[in-house]
Design a protein around this motif. Structure first.
Motif, PDB file in Angstrom:
ATOM      1  N   ARG B  81       0.829  -1.210   0.000  1.00  0.00           N
ATOM      2  CA  ARG B  81       0.000   0.000   0.000  1.00  0.00           C
ATOM      3  C   ARG B  81       0.869   1.267   0.000  1.00  0.00           C
ATOM      4  NH1 ARG B  81      -3.867  -1.884   4.921  1.00  0.00           N
ATOM      5  NH2 ARG B  81      -5.265  -3.271   3.787  1.00  0.00           N
ATOM      6  N   ALA B  82       1.952   1.215   0.757  1.00  0.00           N
ATOM      7  CA  ALA B  82       2.780   2.412   0.887  1.00  0.00           C
ATOM      8  C   ALA B  82       3.631   2.667  -0.352  1.00  0.00           C
ATOM      9  CB  ALA B  82       3.676   2.275   2.116  1.00  0.00           C
ATOM     10  N   PHE B  87      -3.026   6.579  -3.741  1.00  0.00           N
ATOM     11  CA  PHE B  87      -4.484   6.760  -3.738  1.00  0.00           C
ATOM     12  C   PHE B  87      -4.849   8.230  -3.901  1.00  0.00           C
ATOM     13  CE2 PHE B  87      -5.583   2.519  -2.029  1.00  0.00           C
ATOM     14  CZ  PHE B  87      -6.762   2.314  -2.728  1.00  0.00           C
ATOM     15  N   ASN B  93      -9.216  13.771   1.290  1.00  0.00           N
ATOM     16  CA  ASN B  93      -8.739  13.031   2.473  1.00  0.00           C
ATOM     17  C   ASN B  93      -7.322  13.404   2.897  1.00  0.00           C
ATOM     18  OD1 ASN B  93     -11.043  11.666   3.117  1.00  0.00           O
ATOM     19  ND2 ASN B  93     -10.561   9.901   1.826  1.00  0.00           N
ATOM     20  N   ILE B  95      -4.820  15.177   5.755  1.00  0.00           N
ATOM     21  CA  ILE B  95      -4.866  15.274   7.227  1.00  0.00           C
ATOM     22  C   ILE B  95      -4.969  16.769   7.581  1.00  0.00           C
ATOM     23  CG2 ILE B  95      -3.701  14.681   9.389  1.00  0.00           C
ATOM     24  CD1 ILE B  95      -4.522  12.240   7.609  1.00  0.00           C
ATOM     25  N   PRO B  96      -6.053  17.161   8.259  1.00  0.00           N
ATOM     26  CA  PRO B  96      -6.353  18.594   8.405  1.00  0.00           C
ATOM     27  C   PRO B  96      -5.353  19.410   9.209  1.00  0.00           C
ATOM     28  CG  PRO B  96      -7.909  17.249   9.654  1.00  0.00           C
ATOM     29  CD  PRO B  96      -7.095  16.315   8.843  1.00  0.00           C
ATOM     30  N   ASN B  97      -4.632  18.786  10.155  1.00  0.00           N
ATOM     31  CA  ASN B  97      -3.715  19.614  10.958  1.00  0.00           C
ATOM     32  C   ASN B  97      -2.269  19.543  10.462  1.00  0.00           C
ATOM     33  OD1 ASN B  97      -3.422  16.974  11.883  1.00  0.00           O
ATOM     34  ND2 ASN B  97      -2.702  17.651  13.898  1.00  0.00           N
ATOM     35  N   LEU B  98      -2.099  18.983   9.246  1.00  0.00           N
ATOM     36  CA  LEU B  98      -0.768  18.991   8.631  1.00  0.00           C
ATOM     37  C   LEU B  98      -0.822  19.895   7.403  1.00  0.00           C
ATOM     38  CD1 LEU B  98       0.143  15.159   8.664  1.00  0.00           C
ATOM     39  CD2 LEU B  98       0.605  16.886  10.418  1.00  0.00           C
ATOM     40  N   ASN B  99       0.259  20.638   7.140  1.00  0.00           N
ATOM     41  CA  ASN B  99       0.254  21.476   5.934  1.00  0.00           C
ATOM     42  C   ASN B  99       0.524  20.605   4.700  1.00  0.00           C
ATOM     43  OD1 ASN B  99       3.060  21.139   5.624  1.00  0.00           O
ATOM     44  ND2 ASN B  99       3.513  22.969   6.853  1.00  0.00           N
ATOM     45  N   GLU B 102       3.711  18.574   4.770  1.00  0.00           N
ATOM     46  CA  GLU B 102       3.658  17.500   5.773  1.00  0.00           C
ATOM     47  C   GLU B 102       2.738  16.365   5.322  1.00  0.00           C
ATOM     48  OE1 GLU B 102       4.465  20.312   9.718  1.00  0.00           O
ATOM     49  OE2 GLU B 102       2.425  19.965   9.005  1.00  0.00           O
ATOM     50  N   LEU B 106       4.063  12.609   4.907  1.00  0.00           N
ATOM     51  CA  LEU B 106       3.438  11.538   5.687  1.00  0.00           C
ATOM     52  C   LEU B 106       3.463  10.216   4.908  1.00  0.00           C
ATOM     53  CD1 LEU B 106       1.777  10.771   8.235  1.00  0.00           C
ATOM     54  CD2 LEU B 106      -0.271  11.436   6.981  1.00  0.00           C
ATOM     55  N   ALA B 107       3.096  10.306   3.607  1.00  0.00           N
ATOM     56  CA  ALA B 107       3.107   9.097   2.777  1.00  0.00           C
ATOM     57  C   ALA B 107       4.525   8.546   2.655  1.00  0.00           C
ATOM     58  CB  ALA B 107       2.543   9.422   1.400  1.00  0.00           C
ATOM     59  N   GLU B 109       6.851   8.758   4.897  1.00  0.00           N
ATOM     60  CA  GLU B 109       7.216   8.115   6.178  1.00  0.00           C
ATOM     61  C   GLU B 109       6.806   6.647   6.164  1.00  0.00           C
ATOM     62  OE1 GLU B 109       5.675  10.133   9.717  1.00  0.00           O
ATOM     63  OE2 GLU B 109       5.590   8.168  10.704  1.00  0.00           O
ATOM     64  N   PHE B 110       5.559   6.397   5.706  1.00  0.00           N
ATOM     65  CA  PHE B 110       5.088   5.007   5.678  1.00  0.00           C
ATOM     66  C   PHE B 110       5.793   4.205   4.585  1.00  0.00           C
ATOM     67  CE2 PHE B 110       1.032   7.174   7.256  1.00  0.00           C
ATOM     68  CZ  PHE B 110       1.432   7.033   8.579  1.00  0.00           C
ATOM     69  N   ARG B 155       0.776  13.660  -3.023  1.00  0.00           N
ATOM     70  CA  ARG B 155       0.928  12.623  -1.992  1.00  0.00           C
ATOM     71  C   ARG B 155       0.931  11.228  -2.617  1.00  0.00           C
ATOM     72  NH1 ARG B 155      -3.659  12.135   2.533  1.00  0.00           N
ATOM     73  NH2 ARG B 155      -4.815  11.337   0.740  1.00  0.00           N
TER      74      ARG B 155
END
Lengths: 439, 225
Positions: B81-82, B87, B93, B95-99, B102, B106-107, B109-110, B155
């Motif tokens: 998936r990573a 996707f 979709n 993440i609301p508290n990341l700019n 970030e 995030l993707a 990182e995984f 992303r």
């Protein structure tokens, strides 16, 4: 940015909610700390009482209550009998007497007051009692090698020698150790003398005790006081020390059988238990409250995390869809829960620090008022001992130490683990495909 | 690159069995842009969840870059998936508290992308999809729908995936922005040599794809283009 940083940042996503949760958790942790402090304080007090009490059996002449009541004194012969009983490791024999202006030049450091006058009134006097009455000085003869500890055991209070030395309790020397108030009132120092029964008595030591009454006493070797007061062979109290606390009750029963109706026999374990019972009640209340406060904190953080997880179902689904493992997502939420809990713990430490003493005092006062009737003693024999320990509840002083604060952090950690571990189960059950279908 | 063989997925609703994906077979080559059209409830999103390894099929196989994803699980599944899949969702979709940066990182990182290079790559990708330096530092709530979808596209490209799955990527956008986003996806498929499978209602946009399939009651009809 890693999982932990995101978890910490997420704790501040909704500031109003964060403040509310931290405030409530703070109260929960604060209460836990206060209860922990109360428990520790009371436990120390119980240990102190038990240590001071020892394994003692107290024998008084039947019918005597201090210098009130009636009956006949005990004898040296009876003391020899009971001191040889099985499990008795030592026996301290004492004789009480009173020095007044007819037999001594000592002047009492205690004012008669209305109570003293009333206690010494005769049936024909009015309520105000004998207006010319001057309180006597209580003299205690003891064969104990350590007259100071004998006084402490007898009265259940703190006594310490401030100058001079102890005397040999088995001697017939004309010596005495006197209380600090009496010494001050009569300008006596170590090496000074006073007169009792026309005999010059040398002061060999001065002690200080925790009560005014004890500070006005004179301690002398047993035989010396018996001879001076013409009470040869007579005793007003025998205190036996038993080899083990488990044998105290059996020795008490044997002594009762040996001395029969001539003596009132009590043991310090029973009396200590009377005093300890309200403290044990506080212990139980504090343990129950500690558990309740900790579980409440856990439930608060659990419900909070369940709410947060439900709110962020879609976000969790997205994280999984882009490759986050269940463990990674849980790690993030556990970090968030831990951050909230530790902020609550900091608030809780302040709350606990400020409230511990008041809460402990409040618990003690409530327990004291409910048990005060049961603890009433009025001098003499075992009752005198109770007089010394009656103030245990009001003397409780809670101290918040570093170990308690560390326990507070531990409590917070337990709350965080309970709360977030259960919430993590919900996280694991969220399937990314379900989130896609919602889309 | 992608080979789907006799893929089926059923759901039970009381006594009724619904075949959301019914014996579907098709294959797509590297760098191709494929559109799947179909009315609501035709099984388009279910097919995407199966291709993205978000759900398991009842039967059949899905081979992506030589791996049968119907048979993998646990750590291997997360890695698929990573690293292999990107996707893009209709509702972005993010993440609301990341700019924006970030969110893209995030993707990575995984996907275990090298830590030191994450920020530079995230910025490069966001620039590639048309965000400027100021917009990159904004949180999703401060970006327009089109800009959010651009961040979502960046992303999805973060870990150089072999396959990008887009579920109604223009569904929440106005027609003009939708066309721009679709063109962007199309050009990325070529430049990044990434296979893109996009589900859409919009026939005009779907017509721009290299291949168009129609899904009707779980059955795939091939070769509309």
């Amino acid at each position: 940015m890693n999982t932990y940083t995101r978890g910490i940042r997420n704790a501040f996503r909704n500031l109003i909610r964060t403040f509310s949760i931290v405030f409530i958790l703070g109260l929960s942790v604060g209460l836990s700390i206060a209860m922990l402090v109360a428990h520790q304080t009371v436990s120390k007090k119980i240990a102190s009482i038990k240590a001071n009490v020892g394994n003692n059996v107290i024998i008084s002449p039947a019918g005597v209550n201090g210098f009130q009541g009636g009956g006949n004194p005990l004898t040296n012969t009876q003391a020899n009998q009971v001191s040889k009983l099985a499990h008795v490791s030592s026996a301290v024999e004492t004789i009480s007497d009173r020095f007044n202006n007819t037999n001594s030049n000592l002047v009492s450091a205690i004012d008669a007051g209305s109570l003293g006058r009333r206690f010494n009134s005769n049936p024909n006097s009015n309520f105000s009692g004998n207006l010319n009455f001057t309180p006597p000085v209580n003299a205690l003869g003891t064969n104990s090698a350590n007259a100071i500890s004998s006084l402490a055991t007898r009265n259940g209070e703190t006594v310490s020698l401030t100058s001079g030395a102890l005397f040999n309790g088995n001697s017939t020397d004309d010596v005495a150790i006197i209380g600090s108030s009496l010494a001050s009132k009569n300008n006596l120092k170590v090496g000074s003398t006073f007169t009792a029964y026309n005999t010059s008595i040398k002061v060999v030591g001065i002690y200080t005790a925790s009560t005014s009454f004890a500070n006005n006493q004179v301690l002398m070797p047993l035989a010396t006081l018996q001879n001076l007061s013409t009470q040869q062979g007579q005793l007003t109290e025998i205190i036996l020390t038993v080899d083990s606390i488990s044998n105290v009750d059996s020795v008490t029963n044997v002594v009762k059988n040996v001395l029969g109706s001539a003596a009132d026999v009590t043991n310090s374990a029973q009396q200590a238990q009377n005093s300890i019972t309200p403290l044990q009640n506080i212990q139980s209340i504090s343990v129950i409250s500690l558990i309740a406060a900790t579980v409440s904190g856990g439930v608060i953080i659990f419900l909070t995390m369940v709410m947060i997880v439900r709110e962020r179902r879609r976000e969790i689904g997205v994280l999984k869809a882009i490759g986050a493992s269940n463990a990674k997502v849980m790690e993030q939420f556990v970090t968030e829960a831990t951050t909230l809990t530790f902020m609550g713990a900091l608030v809780g430490m302040v709350v606990g620090f400020l409230s511990s003493n008041s809460i402990t005092t409040l618990l003690a006062n409530n327990s004291s008022s409910s048990s005060s009737m049961a603890n009433r003693g009025f001098g003499g024999g075992g009752g005198r001992f109770l007089g010394g320990i009656r103030n245990n509840l009001s003397n409780l002083h809670a101290v918040v130490g570093w170990n308690v604060l560390l326990y507070g952090l531990l409590i917070a950690l337990v709350i965080a683990v309970i709360g977030s571990a259960l919430a993590s189960m919900f996280i694991a059950r969220i399937k990314p495909a379900e989130v896609m279908r919602v889309e | 690159m992608l080979k789907v063989d006799k893929l089926s997925r059923e759901f039970k609703s009381g006594d009724t069995v619904v075949k959301a994906v019914n014996d579907v077979s098709f294959s797509v080559g590297e760098g191709k842009f494929v559109s799947i059209i179909g009315r609501s409830g035709s099984g388009k999103s279910t097919l995407l969840t199966l291709l993205g390894a978000l759900d398991k099929p009842n039967s059949g196989s899905i081979e992506v870059d030589g791996i049968d994803i119907a048979k993998i699980s646990g750590k291997e599944l997360n890695e698929y998936r990573a690293k292999k899949i990107g996707f893009i969702f209709q509702g972005y979709n993010l993440i609301p508290n990341l700019n924006a940066i970030e969110n893209v990182m995030l993707a990575m990182e995984f996907g275990k992308y090298p830590t030191r290079s994450r920020k530079d790559r995230a910025k490069a990708l966001l620039m590639q999809v048309g965000l400027n330096d100021t917009e990159m530092l904004r949180r999703p709530g401060k970006l327009s729908g089109g800009q959010q979808q651009r961040v979502a596209i960046a992303r999805s490209l973060a870990n150089n995936p072999k396959l990008i799955l887009a579920d109604e990527p223009t569904g929440n956008l106005d027609s003009q922005t939708g066309k721009v986003i679709f063109d962007l996806l199309h050009s990325l498929a070529k430049s990044e040599k990434t296979t893109i499978i996009a589900v859409t209602h919009d026939l005009e946009i779907a017509g721009k794809a290299d291949e168009v399939y129609k899904l009707d009651d779980g059955k795939l009809k091939k070769g509309l283009k």
